[in-house]
Scaffold this active site. Structure first.
Site, PDB file in Angstrom:
ATOM      1  N   HIS A   5      -2.168  97.821 102.942  1.00 25.34           N
ATOM      2  CA  HIS A   5      -0.718  97.613 102.895  1.00 25.34           C
ATOM      3  C   HIS A   5      -0.137  98.131 101.584  1.00 25.34           C
ATOM      4  O   HIS A   5       0.408  97.377 100.775  1.00 25.34           O
ATOM      5  CB  HIS A   5      -0.394  96.129 103.099  1.00 25.34           C
ATOM      6  CG  HIS A   5      -0.463  95.725 104.538  1.00 25.34           C
ATOM      7  ND1 HIS A   5      -0.641  94.433 104.959  1.00 25.34           N
ATOM      8  CD2 HIS A   5      -0.354  96.474 105.666  1.00 25.34           C
ATOM      9  CE1 HIS A   5      -0.662  94.408 106.284  1.00 25.34           C
ATOM     10  NE2 HIS A   5      -0.494  95.626 106.729  1.00 25.34           N
TER      11      HIS A   5
ATOM     12  N   CYS B 291     -13.505  93.319 105.569  1.00 22.88           N
ATOM     13  CA  CYS B 291     -13.931  92.579 104.372  1.00 22.88           C
ATOM     14  C   CYS B 291     -14.867  91.437 104.774  1.00 22.88           C
ATOM     15  O   CYS B 291     -14.589  90.728 105.754  1.00 22.88           O
ATOM     16  CB  CYS B 291     -12.701  92.024 103.661  1.00 22.88           C
ATOM     17  SG  CYS B 291     -13.126  90.906 102.323  1.00 22.88           S
TER      18      CYS B 291
ATOM     19  N   GLU C  84      -4.642  90.825 110.287  1.00 22.07           N
ATOM     20  CA  GLU C  84      -5.829  89.995 110.034  1.00 22.07           C
ATOM     21  C   GLU C  84      -5.844  88.790 110.973  1.00 22.07           C
ATOM     22  O   GLU C  84      -6.887  88.442 111.547  1.00 22.07           O
ATOM     23  CB  GLU C  84      -5.842  89.522 108.573  1.00 22.07           C
ATOM     24  CG  GLU C  84      -7.077  88.678 108.274  1.00 22.07           C
ATOM     25  CD  GLU C  84      -6.932  87.859 106.988  1.00 22.07           C
ATOM     26  OE1 GLU C  84      -6.325  88.335 106.021  1.00 22.07           O
ATOM     27  OE2 GLU C  84      -7.448  86.733 106.968  1.00 22.07           O
TER      28      GLU C  84
ATOM     29  N   THR D 240      -6.863  84.612 105.147  1.00 19.81           N
ATOM     30  CA  THR D 240      -7.496  84.603 103.822  1.00 19.81           C
ATOM     31  C   THR D 240      -6.491  84.571 102.670  1.00 19.81           C
ATOM     32  O   THR D 240      -6.840  84.163 101.570  1.00 19.81           O
ATOM     33  CB  THR D 240      -8.397  85.842 103.637  1.00 19.81           C
ATOM     34  OG1 THR D 240      -7.603  87.009 103.872  1.00 19.81           O
ATOM     35  CG2 THR D 240      -9.577  85.819 104.575  1.00 19.81           C
TER      36      THR D 240
ATOM     37  N   SER E 163       2.983  94.019 102.061  1.00 21.07           N
ATOM     38  CA  SER E 163       1.768  93.328 101.609  1.00 21.07           C
ATOM     39  C   SER E 163       2.034  91.829 101.489  1.00 21.07           C
ATOM     40  O   SER E 163       2.791  91.381 100.621  1.00 21.07           O
ATOM     41  CB  SER E 163       1.325  93.905 100.253  1.00 21.07           C
ATOM     42  OG  SER E 163       0.443  93.014  99.617  1.00 21.07           O
TER      43      SER E 163
ATOM     44  N   SER F 203      -3.736  94.796  97.211  1.00 15.41           N
ATOM     45  CA  SER F 203      -3.802  96.123  97.831  1.00 15.41           C
ATOM     46  C   SER F 203      -3.110  97.177  96.970  1.00 15.41           C
ATOM     47  O   SER F 203      -2.788  98.265  97.457  1.00 15.41           O
ATOM     48  CB  SER F 203      -3.174  96.069  99.228  1.00 15.41           C
ATOM     49  OG  SER F 203      -1.951  95.360  99.199  1.00 15.41           O
TER      50      SER F 203
END
Ligand code: F3S
Length: 322
Positions: A68, A125, A155, A191, A247, A291
């Site tokens: 992002h 990840c 995600e 996360t 982001s 990011s």
């Protein structure tokens, strides 16, 4: 170059601008690229270097932005990355990339069927993979699954996909309360969520549930970057947050700094700095989302040190992209 250690330097602006004063810059520590994003970008660049370009110059396809951060995606695109919306947009047999945020199992299966297993680089990840595995475990064990996070974030969509497609998502305590009574409930978190949200949600759900299992899947890198922002805001007159508008973790850093009455300038790149914002500020902090690559942070710092800051730009208006 490393930006992980806080450091201070003294600079002077030119004679005719708000930059004209002795000023110290402190870079939050840690800040910028997290382990998972760094690992993903390195494996993507390795793959780009290894494979030959197709006729249109494209080397590797990614469904959705691999990170992002528009500036980093642009840099990678010049090397041979192409971002597409759907697996069907990828020519069969091409190289494909699964980003750090992961992908639902169904999408990974489609990629393997279209490109071949050897051509798919899975850069999910390990911390995201842990959340996915916990979701799959809870679904297998017969728990209703609740994911705390943004339902539109890739995600979260990937985690939901791992819970056999049957997970609920809540992005606020109001939505958690609205779930009502449950028999067996398993909770995991996106996360990048704040620990306070997970804790408060668990407190609400405990009296409403016969059996409650809560996995703390919040990533340490996120927490550390948020803590670094909390620390630095007590020492600076203003904080520049560098990171993509899309982001989520950058948005959280901005939110935290503003909640501490810190004057925040949210920018994606040095060209969005504003001379006016620096007026009356002697100590300026710089923080960045997980990011945001080092080179963008370094450009911002360099622009301030050399007074290459445009007049009249106002940075971002501050709207939080969840
Ligand atoms: Fe992974 Fe945490 Fe970064 S989940 S992608 S190391 S923010």
């Amino acid at each position: 170059m490393t930006l992980w250690k806080a450091r201070r330097c003294t600079i002077w602006g030119d004679d005719s601008s708000p930059m004209k004063r002795e000023r110290e810059i402190e870079i939050a520590s840690p800040t910028g690229f997290c382990f998972g994003v760094k690992r993903a970008i390195e494996s993507l660049e390795r793959r780009i270097e290894e494979c030959g370009a197709l006729s249109d110059g494209v080397k590797v396809y990614s469904v959705g932005m691999p990170i992002h951060n528009p500036q980093e995606v642009e840099r990678l695109s010049k090397k041979g990355l192409k971002v597409v919306d759907r697996v069907d947009d990828i020519p069969p047999g091409s190289y494909a990339f699964v980003r750090a945020h992961g992908a639902p199992p169904s999408q990974k299966e489609e990629l393997v069927a279209r490109c071949g297993a050897a051509n798919v680089t899975d850069a999910t990840c390990p911390f995201v993979k842990n959340a996915q595995d916990k979701a799959a475990f809870l679904a297998r064990e017969g728990y209703a699954v609740l994911v705390l996070g943004d339902p539109d974030h890739p995600e979260v969509q990937a985690i939901v996909g791992c819970a056999e497609g049957d997970a609920m998502v809540a992005s606020s305590l109001g939505e958690v309360e609205a779930l009502g009574r449950r028999d067996r409930l398993g909770v995991i978190s996106q996360t990048t969520q704040k620990g306070e949200f997970l804790g408060a949600a668990a407190s609400i759900l405990a009296p409403l549930t016969r059996e409650l299992r809560v996995f703390n899947t919040i990533c340490g890198a996120t927490t550390q970057r948020q803590e670094a922002v909390r620390r630095i805001t007590s020492r600076v007159d203003g904080l520049i947050v560098v990171g993509g508008r899309n982001s989520a973790n950058t948005a959280k850093l901005v939110e935290i700094a503003r909640s501490r009455q810190c004057d925040v300038l949210w920018i994606e790149h040095a060209g969005e700095l504003s001379q006016e914002w620096f007026a009356e500020k002697s100590n300026v902090g710089i923080a960045a989302g997980a990011s945001t690559p080092d080179w963008l942070i370094e450009e911002v710092k360099h622009a301030i040190e050399t007074s290459q800051v445009p007049r009249g730009m106002e940075g971002y208006d501050g709207r939080i992209y969840e």
